[in-house]
Design a protein around this motif. Sequence first.
Motif, PDB file in Angstrom:
ATOM      1  N   PRO A 158      11.744  52.925  51.927  1.00 47.24           N
ATOM      2  CA  PRO A 158      11.117  53.329  50.666  1.00 47.24           C
ATOM      3  C   PRO A 158      11.749  52.645  49.447  1.00 47.24           C
ATOM      4  O   PRO A 158      11.056  52.319  48.494  1.00 47.24           O
ATOM      5  N   ASP A 159      13.050  52.398  49.498  1.00 47.05           N
ATOM      6  CA  ASP A 159      13.725  51.733  48.379  1.00 47.05           C
ATOM      7  C   ASP A 159      13.531  50.222  48.381  1.00 47.05           C
ATOM      8  O   ASP A 159      13.671  49.566  47.346  1.00 47.05           O
ATOM      9  N   PHE A 160      13.204  49.655  49.559  1.00 44.68           N
ATOM     10  CA  PHE A 160      13.060  48.206  49.667  1.00 44.68           C
ATOM     11  C   PHE A 160      11.971  47.867  50.695  1.00 44.68           C
ATOM     12  O   PHE A 160      12.270  47.425  51.795  1.00 44.68           O
ATOM     13  N   PRO A 161      10.701  48.083  50.333  1.00 43.37           N
ATOM     14  CA  PRO A 161       9.610  47.745  51.255  1.00 43.37           C
ATOM     15  C   PRO A 161       9.608  46.245  51.548  1.00 43.37           C
ATOM     16  O   PRO A 161       9.862  45.437  50.650  1.00 43.37           O
ATOM     17  N   MET A 162       9.324  45.894  52.799  1.00 44.12           N
ATOM     18  CA  MET A 162       9.355  44.498  53.221  1.00 44.12           C
ATOM     19  C   MET A 162       7.963  43.887  53.367  1.00 44.12           C
ATOM     20  O   MET A 162       7.833  42.787  53.875  1.00 44.12           O
ATOM     21  N   CYS A 163       6.935  44.610  52.960  1.00 41.61           N
ATOM     22  CA  CYS A 163       5.591  44.031  52.925  1.00 41.61           C
ATOM     23  C   CYS A 163       4.785  44.746  51.848  1.00 41.61           C
ATOM     24  O   CYS A 163       5.092  45.883  51.476  1.00 41.61           O
ATOM     25  N   GLY A 164       3.795  44.062  51.345  1.00 42.08           N
ATOM     26  CA  GLY A 164       2.998  44.600  50.254  1.00 42.08           C
ATOM     27  C   GLY A 164       2.262  45.871  50.613  1.00 42.08           C
ATOM     28  O   GLY A 164       2.136  46.778  49.783  1.00 42.08           O
ATOM     29  N   PHE A 165       1.771  45.963  51.848  1.00 42.76           N
ATOM     30  CA  PHE A 165       1.015  47.149  52.252  1.00 42.76           C
ATOM     31  C   PHE A 165       1.917  48.379  52.302  1.00 42.76           C
ATOM     32  O   PHE A 165       1.554  49.450  51.816  1.00 42.76           O
ATOM     33  N   SER A 166       3.107  48.213  52.878  1.00 39.37           N
ATOM     34  CA  SER A 166       4.067  49.320  52.900  1.00 39.37           C
ATOM     35  C   SER A 166       4.441  49.699  51.469  1.00 39.37           C
ATOM     36  O   SER A 166       4.535  50.877  51.128  1.00 39.37           O
TER      37      SER A 166
END
Length: 112
Positions: free
Chosen positions: A26-34
């Motif tokens: 939640p603090d560092f999403p690794m994709c745009g959709f997430s």
Amino acid sequence: MAEPIHAFIDNEVKSNDVVLFMKGTPDFPMCGFSGQVVQILNHLGVPYKGINVLENDQLRDGIKTYTNWPTIPQLYVKGEFVGGCDIVREMFQQGELQSHMSGAGVPVKTSV
């Protein structure tokens, strides 16, 4: 459950009110959709647990077979699969996600 990973997923889904299986955290999403789903949940002020599927290949594959849903992120509310990014975004835009959360007993921040 056929696989141990499905038992893990099942436990997470049933023991947390809101769970987001996502790429990153939640603090560092690794994709745009997430990232979009995280923004929506944060906007609603919904307490949720984010689970990073990138940390474990079994989990990454297992979540797809658990729901028979091919994409990540996947959002669960009170043990029920809600959908992926497009579905969550559409529900949010139409006010359905807020109603769904409230109806399930999950506290949602009122709009300002």
